[in-house]
Design an enzyme around this catalytic site. Structure first.
Site, PDB file in Angstrom:
ATOM      1  N   GLU A 155      -5.225   3.413 -10.381  1.00  0.00           N
ATOM      2  CA  GLU A 155      -5.864   2.119 -10.133  1.00  0.00           C
ATOM      3  C   GLU A 155      -7.004   1.907 -11.122  1.00  0.00           C
ATOM      4  O   GLU A 155      -7.257   0.808 -11.591  1.00  0.00           O
ATOM      5  CB  GLU A 155      -6.422   2.052  -8.709  1.00  0.00           C
ATOM      6  CG  GLU A 155      -5.374   2.167  -7.630  1.00  0.00           C
ATOM      7  CD  GLU A 155      -6.002   1.994  -6.261  1.00  0.00           C
ATOM      8  OE1 GLU A 155      -6.319   3.018  -5.631  1.00  0.00           O
ATOM      9  OE2 GLU A 155      -6.198   0.835  -5.840  1.00  0.00           O
ATOM     10  N   ARG A 183      -0.099   4.733   2.996  1.00  0.00           N
ATOM     11  CA  ARG A 183      -0.067   4.472   4.435  1.00  0.00           C
ATOM     12  C   ARG A 183       0.216   5.667   5.324  1.00  0.00           C
ATOM     13  O   ARG A 183       0.216   5.542   6.552  1.00  0.00           O
ATOM     14  CB  ARG A 183       0.963   3.369   4.730  1.00  0.00           C
ATOM     15  CG  ARG A 183       0.472   2.009   4.333  1.00  0.00           C
ATOM     16  CD  ARG A 183       1.546   0.959   4.589  1.00  0.00           C
ATOM     17  NE  ARG A 183       2.455   0.815   3.463  1.00  0.00           N
ATOM     18  CZ  ARG A 183       3.606   0.145   3.520  1.00  0.00           C
ATOM     19  NH1 ARG A 183       4.005  -0.385   4.661  1.00  0.00           N
ATOM     20  NH2 ARG A 183       4.364   0.021   2.438  1.00  0.00           N
ATOM     21  N   TRP A 211      -9.266   5.621  -0.245  1.00  0.00           N
ATOM     22  CA  TRP A 211      -9.792   6.281  -1.440  1.00  0.00           C
ATOM     23  C   TRP A 211      -8.901   5.863  -2.594  1.00  0.00           C
ATOM     24  O   TRP A 211      -7.807   5.324  -2.394  1.00  0.00           O
ATOM     25  CB  TRP A 211      -9.803   7.798  -1.263  1.00  0.00           C
ATOM     26  CG  TRP A 211      -8.481   8.402  -0.944  1.00  0.00           C
ATOM     27  CD1 TRP A 211      -7.479   8.704  -1.820  1.00  0.00           C
ATOM     28  CD2 TRP A 211      -7.984   8.773   0.357  1.00  0.00           C
ATOM     29  NE1 TRP A 211      -6.401   9.247  -1.152  1.00  0.00           N
ATOM     30  CE2 TRP A 211      -6.684   9.297   0.190  1.00  0.00           C
ATOM     31  CE3 TRP A 211      -8.531   8.722   1.655  1.00  0.00           C
ATOM     32  CZ2 TRP A 211      -5.912   9.762   1.254  1.00  0.00           C
ATOM     33  CZ3 TRP A 211      -7.751   9.189   2.713  1.00  0.00           C
ATOM     34  CH2 TRP A 211      -6.472   9.697   2.507  1.00  0.00           C
ATOM     35  N   CYS A 226       0.830  -1.212   0.000  1.00  0.00           N
ATOM     36  CA  CYS A 226       0.000   0.000   0.000  1.00  0.00           C
ATOM     37  C   CYS A 226       0.861   1.256   0.000  1.00  0.00           C
ATOM     38  O   CYS A 226       1.675   1.477   0.901  1.00  0.00           O
ATOM     39  CB  CYS A 226      -0.924   0.007   1.214  1.00  0.00           C
ATOM     40  SG  CYS A 226      -1.925   1.499   1.351  1.00  0.00           S
TER      41      CYS A 226
HETATM   42  N1  ARG Z   1      -6.895  -1.547  -6.980  1.00  0.00           N
HETATM   43  C1  ARG Z   1      -8.174  -1.893  -6.425  1.00  0.00           C
HETATM   44  C2  ARG Z   1      -9.278  -1.412  -7.350  1.00  0.00           C
HETATM   45  O1  ARG Z   1      -9.007  -0.873  -8.373  1.00  0.00           O
HETATM   46  C3  ARG Z   1      -8.366  -1.294  -5.050  1.00  0.00           C
HETATM   47  C4  ARG Z   1      -7.290  -1.617  -4.040  1.00  0.00           C
HETATM   48  C5  ARG Z   1      -7.314  -0.704  -2.835  1.00  0.00           C
HETATM   49  N2  ARG Z   1      -7.084   0.661  -3.235  1.00  0.00           N
HETATM   50  C6  ARG Z   1      -7.123   1.728  -2.431  1.00  0.00           C
HETATM   51  N3  ARG Z   1      -6.917   2.903  -2.959  1.00  0.00           N
HETATM   52  N4  ARG Z   1      -7.392   1.622  -1.147  1.00  0.00           N
HETATM   53  O2  ARG Z   1     -10.444  -1.523  -7.087  1.00  0.00           O
END
Ligand code: ARG
Length: 392
Positions: free
Chosen positions: A256, A83, A251, A80
């Site tokens: 991602e 953090r 968030w 992560c």
């Molecule tokens: N990568 C994952 C997604 O696209 C989420 C993982 C957790 N990500 C976060 N920003 N807490 O759904």
């Protein structure tokens, strides 16, 4: 890597029948009380916990231990990048929930608490697993995910990652609309009721339609994504106690969605479409049409979340924050385990400062683990044979 006072656990297979490891309980409690002087001396607490473990095979965390343990698990999450804010994790103690109905309504509350704009990191901790006893769990990998369907022409509709899980849900009688962004039902399993499916109410599913600051045609692609990433199938382990149901959210970092969920060829695979709309020369790789489309897709994601007032960070900012986190942990005398392959963002890696260094690789606890069985249930609704044997 060896750091005095910190035990490096090799990635574990959980034995759900084994009693709590008393030495792990002690490690955790000593650290927890050391980091929180207001909790008082640890020795009397250790005596109680040792006796509880000897008598029952496990022990019960105080609310303070639970809250700090959950925050430590986030702090130790080596994949992560986000953090820096581990201390601000809001911990909802849901250890008294038993029925699927109760669990469902608390999951709805979780999403409400996480918010729909100014998001905050939240974890809901449901009952600990008792050694050798069946436990409640959620099969979904996240509280909010989009279904995936295999169309007649072989093309998929929706999120290909969810094909197996969607199939399994349909096998239990669920019917989706068959669109690209159908939110899956929650599959909640309890020891007494078996598996039950629930539909999340729309009011807790905040979504953001994706448009582009410069290209009006972008909105017509009909892309959207949900605001809250809430992982629901990782086991939280604190001081030898296991919490198989402990969904948590933060968030999103833009990449991602923009560089993975909407871009990966085995996900929504949008780069060829975006490139075509941009009029790029896709006849040769060396035109870098993929890279150019990727940048525009990611601009669109970041701009759309900002416009919608939904919290999201970009990879440059988040990378800088992670370095600030490294510094502040170092000041506190703690190691920061990190996995380079996950910390470096999936686009423009070398433009971010996290690329240009190495990290300590350790498996510290408390921690979050994705068990094989949990991964398998999220993939296609089956339990992997190996864990089946372990469960007896
Ligand atoms: N990568 C994952 C997604 O696209 C989420 C993982 C957790 N990500 C976060 N920003 N807490 O759904």
């Amino acid at each position: 890597m060896i750091v005095p006072g910190y035990r490096d656990h090799s990635a574990e297979q959980w034995d759900p029948v084994a009693p709590v490891d008393a030495s792990e309980a002690e490690d955790f409690l000593r650290r927890c009380y050391l980091e929180n002087p207001r909790l008082g001396p640890v020795e009397p607490r250790l005596a109680i916990v040792r006796a509880q473990i000897a008598a029952t095979g496990t022990y019960v965390h105080t609310p303070d231990e639970l809250a700090h343990g959950a925050r430590m698990a986030w702090r130790n999450a080596s994949r992560c990048i986000g953090r820096l804010y581990w201390k601000s994790l809001l911990v909802l103690d849901r250890r008294r929930a038993r029925t699927a109905d109760e669990i469902f309504s608390l999951l709805v509350q979780h999403l409400r608490t996480a918010g729909d704009g100014q998001l905050r990191p939240v974890i809901s901790v449901f009952p600990a697993a008792q050694p050798g006893q069946p436990f409640a769990r959620v099969w979904n990998e996240q509280l909010i995910r989009y279904a995936g369907y295999r169309g007649k022409d072989g093309r998929t509709v929706g999120d290909p990652r969810q094909l197996g899980f969607t199939d399994a849900m349909c096998g239990y009688g669920w019917r989706g609309k068959g669109d690209d962004f159908d939110v899956l039902p929650l599959a909640i399993e309890t020891p007494t009721e078996g598996l039950r499916l629930y539909e999340l109410p729309e009011r807790v599913i905040r979504e953001v339609p994706i448009a582009h600051p410069d290209y009006p045609w972008f909105a017509e692609l009909g892309l959207r994504w949900h605001a809250v990433p809430a992982i629901s199938n990782m086991r939280l382990t604190i001081g030898g106690v296991h919490y198989p149901l402990a969904p948590f959210n933060g968030w999103y970092m833009g990449t991602e969605i923009g560089a993975r969920n909407l871009a990966d060829t085995d996900r929504y695979d949008m780069l060829p479409t975006v490139a075509a709309c941009l009029g790029l020369d896709t006849s040769r790789e060396s035109t870098l049409w993929r890279d150019r489309a990727l940048v525009e897709l990611n601009r669109a994601v970041l701009w759309s979340f900002e416009r919608a007032g939904v919290k999201m960070s970009d990879h440059h900012t988040e990378a800088r924050r992670f370095l600030a986190h490294l510094r502040s942990e170092e000041k506190a005398g703690r190691p920061v385990p990190a996995d380079w392959t996950w910390i470096v963002p999936p686009m423009s890696g070398s433009l971010t400062p996290v690329f240009h260094r190495y990290y300590d690789e350790m498996d510290l606890r408390p921690a979050f683990y994705l068990d094989e069985e949990a991964a398998s249930l999220a993939r296609d609704g089956t339990r992997c044979p190996r864990s089946e044997i372990m469960r007896g």
